[in-house]
Design a protein around this motif. Structure first.
Motif, PDB file in Angstrom:
ATOM      1  N   PRO A  28       0.376  -1.431   0.360  1.00  0.00           N
ATOM      2  CA  PRO A  28       0.138  -0.389  -0.070  1.00  0.00           C
ATOM      3  C   PRO A  28       0.980   1.223   0.059  1.00  0.00           C
ATOM      4  CG  PRO A  28      -0.191  -0.748   2.081  1.00  0.00           C
ATOM      5  CD  PRO A  28       0.462  -1.914   1.590  1.00  0.00           C
ATOM      6  N   ARG A  29       0.017   2.143  -0.970  1.00  0.00           N
ATOM      7  CA  ARG A  29       0.952   3.761  -0.713  1.00  0.00           C
ATOM      8  C   ARG A  29       1.681   3.954   0.652  1.00  0.00           C
ATOM      9  NH1 ARG A  29      -3.194   8.079  -4.170  1.00  0.00           N
ATOM     10  NH2 ARG A  29      -4.400   8.333  -2.383  1.00  0.00           N
ATOM     11  N   ARG A  30       0.681   4.158   1.860  1.00  0.00           N
ATOM     12  CA  ARG A  30       1.251   4.989   3.134  1.00  0.00           C
ATOM     13  C   ARG A  30       2.346   4.081   3.649  1.00  0.00           C
ATOM     14  NH1 ARG A  30      -0.179   1.295   6.436  1.00  0.00           N
ATOM     15  NH2 ARG A  30      -1.987  -0.529   5.419  1.00  0.00           N
ATOM     16  N   HIS A  92       1.567  10.588   1.800  1.00  0.00           N
ATOM     17  CA  HIS A  92       0.757   9.315   0.673  1.00  0.00           C
ATOM     18  C   HIS A  92       0.371   9.613  -0.785  1.00  0.00           C
ATOM     19  CE1 HIS A  92      -0.416   7.696   4.497  1.00  0.00           C
ATOM     20  NE2 HIS A  92       0.630   7.697   4.752  1.00  0.00           N
ATOM     21  N   GLU A  93       0.556  10.643  -1.382  1.00  0.00           N
ATOM     22  CA  GLU A  93       0.089  11.071  -2.699  1.00  0.00           C
ATOM     23  C   GLU A  93       1.547  11.140  -3.489  1.00  0.00           C
ATOM     24  OE1 GLU A  93      -3.399  13.354  -3.834  1.00  0.00           O
ATOM     25  OE2 GLU A  93      -4.886  11.606  -2.103  1.00  0.00           O
ATOM     26  N   ARG A  94       1.788  12.385  -3.227  1.00  0.00           N
ATOM     27  CA  ARG A  94       2.120  13.494  -4.415  1.00  0.00           C
ATOM     28  C   ARG A  94       3.326  14.220  -2.844  1.00  0.00           C
ATOM     29  NH1 ARG A  94       1.934  16.794  -8.670  1.00  0.00           N
ATOM     30  NH2 ARG A  94       2.825  18.328  -8.408  1.00  0.00           N
ATOM     31  N   GLU A 120      -2.442   3.882  -6.026  1.00  0.00           N
ATOM     32  CA  GLU A 120      -2.396   2.189  -5.376  1.00  0.00           C
ATOM     33  C   GLU A 120      -4.048   2.228  -5.584  1.00  0.00           C
ATOM     34  OE1 GLU A 120      -2.857   2.296  -0.994  1.00  0.00           O
ATOM     35  OE2 GLU A 120      -3.614   0.272  -1.023  1.00  0.00           O
ATOM     36  N   LYS A 121      -4.069   0.505  -5.943  1.00  0.00           N
ATOM     37  CA  LYS A 121      -4.973  -0.089  -6.753  1.00  0.00           C
ATOM     38  C   LYS A 121      -4.374  -1.496  -5.838  1.00  0.00           C
ATOM     39  CE  LYS A 121      -7.660  -0.919 -11.035  1.00  0.00           C
ATOM     40  NZ  LYS A 121      -7.712  -0.663 -12.618  1.00  0.00           N
ATOM     41  N   ASN A 122      -5.727  -1.724  -5.270  1.00  0.00           N
ATOM     42  CA  ASN A 122      -5.777  -4.065  -5.333  1.00  0.00           C
ATOM     43  C   ASN A 122      -4.223  -3.794  -4.118  1.00  0.00           C
ATOM     44  OD1 ASN A 122      -8.084  -3.489  -6.922  1.00  0.00           O
ATOM     45  ND2 ASN A 122      -7.011  -4.345  -7.985  1.00  0.00           N
ATOM     46  N   GLY A 123      -4.033  -2.878  -3.782  1.00  0.00           N
ATOM     47  CA  GLY A 123      -3.204  -3.233  -2.578  1.00  0.00           C
ATOM     48  C   GLY A 123      -1.539  -2.511  -3.368  1.00  0.00           C
ATOM     49  N   VAL A 124      -1.463  -2.532  -4.798  1.00  0.00           N
ATOM     50  CA  VAL A 124      -0.131  -2.549  -5.207  1.00  0.00           C
ATOM     51  C   VAL A 124       0.260  -0.727  -5.707  1.00  0.00           C
ATOM     52  CG1 VAL A 124       1.199  -2.581  -7.391  1.00  0.00           C
ATOM     53  CG2 VAL A 124      -0.563  -4.091  -6.570  1.00  0.00           C
TER      54      VAL A 124
END
Lengths: 166, 130
Positions: A28-30, A92-94, A120-124
């Protein structure tokens, strides 16, 4: 279920002054954000060129926060520093930061602006880093430096091989 | 044998010009000079000082890089300014490939770190703090 591990890094040079790096991470992106902005975590993955050791690593991912990465080489330069300031941070975004490279004597030898975008999509997490250099020469210089580091690694291996044979 | 990829590739299509590039890159001081010049132009004494070598010795290395057309030197007043000319390196190896490999090595390490961080989180949520 774990998604298929993402493909490796993609590098492109869409304009004369930019380099774009795209990479997906199976997390995840965090977590990606934490790994890329927390000094204790950064030390684990910010591998240095052969012969260089990371000595100082500081990062404050907030607007006007600073970035400082110093590495040392026992043979040539006393130290090489990357100094930067964050100009934009969306958790977490930019994030956008400046980056200036300095030789041991404090002489600046190049600067760029780096933008990181995370989705982030589906944990990726898909990450895109855009590096904008001041000129085409500076951009080419950054790539050439990487190319010569690659040569360095090759020659070191060759040296070791020859030493074993001697 | 992977690390020799570039060398193998270059040995196969060896040209006199590539020989010069090869020879130029075969010394740590000269690779260090390329690294120093990668951010912009420097004069000879600026180049020599971090190399822990005499000014004439550094000048000799710069000459070798000049012959390989990797460095260009021009007179500016009383000094010589050196500038990296990256094109011969473009011929010598895939231009962005090594840059990509350097970063990919970091990101592979980051993959491993992320796996550790994920399992740290999982074990924390499985065993809530007492």
């Amino acid at each position: 279920m774990n998604p298929v591990p993402p493909k490796g890094l993609h590098v492109s040079t869409p304009t004369d002054t930019t380099i774009v790096l795209s990479r997906a991470f199976n997390a995840p992106r965090r977590l990606v954000w934490e790994a890329m902005t927390t000094p204790d975590r950064m030390r684990h993955w910010m591998l240095q060129p052969p012969g260089w050791t990371l000595t100082i690593c500081e990062c404050e991912a907030r607007v006007a926060g600073s970035l400082r990465v110093v590495s040392k080489n026992e043979e040539a330069d006393p130290a090489m520093s990357l100094l930067g300031v964050f100009t934009e941070v969306v958790l977490h975004e930019r994030m956008v930061h400046t980056e200036m490279m300095l030789l041991g004597n404090g002489q600046p030898i190049g600067s760029l602006v780096e933008t990181h975008v995370f989705a982030e999509k589906n944990g990726v997490t898909s990450m895109r880093i855009t590096q904008v250099y001041a000129s085409k020469e500076a951009r080419d210089g950054a790539v050439a430096s990487g190319a010569s580091e690659g040569m360095e690694a090759c020659y070191r291996q060759l040296d070791e091989l020859l030493a074993q044979r001697a | 044998m992977k690390p020799y990829g570039i060398i193998n590739h270059m040995v196969l299509d060896r040209s006199p010009r590539l020989d010069l590039v090869f020879h130029a890159l075969a010394h740590p001081a000269r690779r260090s000079i390329i690294r120093q010049l990668s951010g912009g132009q420097l004069n000879l004494s600026e180049l020599a000082s971090p190399l822990k070598m005499t000014f004439p010795a550094a000048t000799k290395h710069v000459r070798v890089l000049e012959r390989a057309k990797l460095v260009r030197r021009r007179r500016a007043g009383r000094e010589y300014l050196c500038r990296l000319h990256a094109d011969p390196l473009k011929d010598a190896a895939d231009w962005t490939e090594q840059f990509r490999k350097n970063w990919e090595a970091r990101f592979k390490a980051l993959d491993e770190l992320l796996e550790e961080m994920k399992s740290e989180e999982q074990s924390r949520s499985r065993r809530p703090s007492r």
